[in-house]
Structures are given as structure tokens and as C-alpha cells.
Design a protein around this motif. Structure first.
Motif, PDB file in Angstrom:
ATOM      1  N   GLN A  37      34.835  25.498 -24.756  1.00 46.21           N
ATOM      2  CA  GLN A  37      34.412  25.218 -23.316  1.00 46.21           C
ATOM      3  C   GLN A  37      33.438  26.028 -22.811  1.00 46.21           C
ATOM      4  OE1 GLN A  37      38.189  25.380 -21.185  1.00 46.21           O
ATOM      5  NE2 GLN A  37      38.562  23.310 -21.502  1.00 46.21           N
ATOM      6  N   HIS A  38      33.687  27.591 -23.004  1.00 45.74           N
ATOM      7  CA  HIS A  38      32.585  28.442 -22.355  1.00 45.74           C
ATOM      8  C   HIS A  38      31.441  28.280 -23.365  1.00 45.74           C
ATOM      9  CE1 HIS A  38      31.478  32.352 -20.637  1.00 45.74           C
ATOM     10  NE2 HIS A  38      31.142  32.738 -21.873  1.00 45.74           N
ATOM     11  N   GLU A  39      31.342  27.990 -24.457  1.00 48.45           N
ATOM     12  CA  GLU A  39      29.944  27.919 -24.950  1.00 48.45           C
ATOM     13  C   GLU A  39      29.220  26.596 -24.799  1.00 48.45           C
ATOM     14  OE1 GLU A  39      28.155  27.735 -29.401  1.00 48.45           O
ATOM     15  OE2 GLU A  39      30.070  28.615 -29.327  1.00 48.45           O
ATOM     16  N   TYR A  40      29.941  25.587 -24.464  1.00 46.98           N
ATOM     17  CA  TYR A  40      29.123  24.339 -24.264  1.00 46.98           C
ATOM     18  C   TYR A  40      29.230  23.581 -22.981  1.00 46.98           C
ATOM     19  CZ  TYR A  40      29.448  24.284 -29.231  1.00 46.98           C
ATOM     20  OH  TYR A  40      29.218  24.698 -30.788  1.00 46.98           O
ATOM     21  N   ILE A  41      30.270  24.053 -22.126  1.00 45.40           N
ATOM     22  CA  ILE A  41      30.003  23.481 -20.799  1.00 45.40           C
ATOM     23  C   ILE A  41      29.841  24.725 -19.619  1.00 45.40           C
ATOM     24  CG2 ILE A  41      31.675  22.584 -18.894  1.00 45.40           C
ATOM     25  CD1 ILE A  41      33.137  21.473 -21.122  1.00 45.40           C
ATOM     26  N   VAL A  42      28.735  24.551 -19.035  1.00 49.98           N
ATOM     27  CA  VAL A  42      28.228  25.406 -17.903  1.00 49.98           C
ATOM     28  C   VAL A  42      28.434  24.995 -16.584  1.00 49.98           C
ATOM     29  CG1 VAL A  42      26.109  26.796 -17.357  1.00 49.98           C
ATOM     30  CG2 VAL A  42      26.373  26.141 -19.805  1.00 49.98           C
ATOM     31  N   ASN A  43      29.007  25.968 -15.673  1.00 44.02           N
ATOM     32  CA  ASN A  43      29.181  25.303 -14.350  1.00 44.02           C
ATOM     33  C   ASN A  43      27.891  26.263 -13.622  1.00 44.02           C
ATOM     34  OD1 ASN A  43      31.757  24.559 -15.199  1.00 44.02           O
ATOM     35  ND2 ASN A  43      32.714  26.510 -14.714  1.00 44.02           N
ATOM     36  N   GLY A  44      27.251  25.272 -12.926  1.00 44.79           N
ATOM     37  CA  GLY A  44      26.281  25.742 -11.858  1.00 44.79           C
ATOM     38  C   GLY A  44      26.818  26.143 -10.470  1.00 44.79           C
ATOM     39  N   ALA A  45      25.927  26.915 -10.139  1.00 47.03           N
ATOM     40  CA  ALA A  45      26.239  27.442  -8.720  1.00 47.03           C
ATOM     41  C   ALA A  45      26.425  26.734  -7.567  1.00 47.03           C
ATOM     42  CB  ALA A  45      24.923  28.352  -8.336  1.00 47.03           C
ATOM     43  N   GLU A  46      25.987  25.548  -7.746  1.00 46.48           N
ATOM     44  CA  GLU A  46      26.406  24.401  -6.914  1.00 46.48           C
ATOM     45  C   GLU A  46      27.494  23.637  -7.209  1.00 46.48           C
ATOM     46  OE1 GLU A  46      22.867  22.378  -5.161  1.00 46.48           O
ATOM     47  OE2 GLU A  46      21.695  24.145  -5.221  1.00 46.48           O
ATOM     48  N   GLY A  47      28.405  23.891  -8.182  1.00 45.42           N
ATOM     49  CA  GLY A  47      29.674  23.216  -8.586  1.00 45.42           C
ATOM     50  C   GLY A  47      29.276  22.108  -9.437  1.00 45.42           C
ATOM     51  N   GLU A  48      28.043  21.912 -10.019  1.00 46.89           N
ATOM     52  CA  GLU A  48      27.669  21.108 -10.970  1.00 46.89           C
ATOM     53  C   GLU A  48      27.927  21.528 -12.487  1.00 46.89           C
ATOM     54  OE1 GLU A  48      24.020  23.417 -10.853  1.00 46.89           O
ATOM     55  OE2 GLU A  48      25.343  22.699  -9.513  1.00 46.89           O
ATOM     56  N   TYR A  49      28.169  20.567 -13.255  1.00 49.61           N
ATOM     57  CA  TYR A  49      28.472  21.040 -14.839  1.00 49.61           C
ATOM     58  C   TYR A  49      27.321  20.616 -15.593  1.00 49.61           C
ATOM     59  CZ  TYR A  49      33.592  21.503 -13.409  1.00 49.61           C
ATOM     60  OH  TYR A  49      34.678  21.854 -12.968  1.00 49.61           O
ATOM     61  N   THR A  50      26.965  21.184 -16.788  1.00 48.89           N
ATOM     62  CA  THR A  50      26.118  21.029 -17.471  1.00 48.89           C
ATOM     63  C   THR A  50      26.839  20.862 -19.025  1.00 48.89           C
ATOM     64  OG1 THR A  50      24.154  21.744 -16.428  1.00 48.89           O
ATOM     65  CG2 THR A  50      23.591  21.471 -18.686  1.00 48.89           C
ATOM     66  N   VAL A  51      26.803  20.018 -19.869  1.00 47.10           N
ATOM     67  CA  VAL A  51      27.247  20.077 -21.207  1.00 47.10           C
ATOM     68  C   VAL A  51      26.127  20.107 -22.245  1.00 47.10           C
ATOM     69  CG1 VAL A  51      28.666  18.678 -22.668  1.00 47.10           C
ATOM     70  CG2 VAL A  51      29.017  18.395 -20.370  1.00 47.10           C
ATOM     71  N   GLN A  52      26.393  21.390 -22.995  1.00 50.03           N
ATOM     72  CA  GLN A  52      25.340  21.363 -23.890  1.00 50.03           C
ATOM     73  C   GLN A  52      25.403  20.895 -25.092  1.00 50.03           C
ATOM     74  OE1 GLN A  52      22.591  23.864 -23.540  1.00 50.03           O
ATOM     75  NE2 GLN A  52      23.377  23.991 -21.475  1.00 50.03           N
TER      76      GLN A  52
END
Length: 76
Positions: A37-52
Motif C-alpha cells: 500500500q505504501h509503495e503503490y498507493i500515494v495520498n495527495g495533499a488534497e485527499g486524492e489517491y494515485t495508484v502506481q
């Protein structure tokens, strides 16, 4: 906020899903460890998620050149 899917090698945006259509637990209850989770899912500053993840072009390159798997970032 949408969930963005982005190639972790070439950083191409693959797609996105609207967050309101997905239960927040969806991102954590599937067979993925906290380390993944820590490696592949990034939480953005505005609450959005980015899945690597990986795009089709990079996947094809990795199949042709399997030694690239040893490198964390092989596109410069």
C-alpha cells in the motif's frame, strides 16, 4: 476527488475513477500488504489517491528486457 492510475515507470496517466463510486476500504481490503500500500498507493495533499501501476508499453518492454525488473526506475 478521482483515483488516478499512473504508470510508475514512465508516469503516463492510465486512467481515473471517481472516488465517490468506490468505497474507501476498496483500496485497503484487497490482497495487498501495508508495505505494498505504501509503495503503490500515494495520498495527495488534497485527499486524492494515485495508484502506481504499469502501462501496456512498459509491460511490453519488461517482457522483452527482463533485466529491467532489477531497476526501480529504468526510464530516464
Amino acid at each position: 476527488m478521482p483515483i488516478h492510475y499512473k504508470c510508475r515507470h514512465c508516469e503516463t496517466e492510465i486512467g481515473q475513477l471517481p472516488f465517490d463510486s468506490i468505497d474507501e476500504q476498496f483500496l485497503t481490503k484487497h490482497e495487498i500488504t501495508p508495505e505494498e500500500q505504501h509503495e503503490y498507493i500515494v495520498n495527495g495533499a488534497e485527499g486524492e489517491y494515485t495508484v502506481q501501476c504499469i502501462c501496456e508499453e512498459c509491460q511490453n518492454s519488461l517482457q522483452k528486457f527482463p533485466n529491467y525488473y532489477a531497476l526501480k526506475k529504468w526510464i530516464q
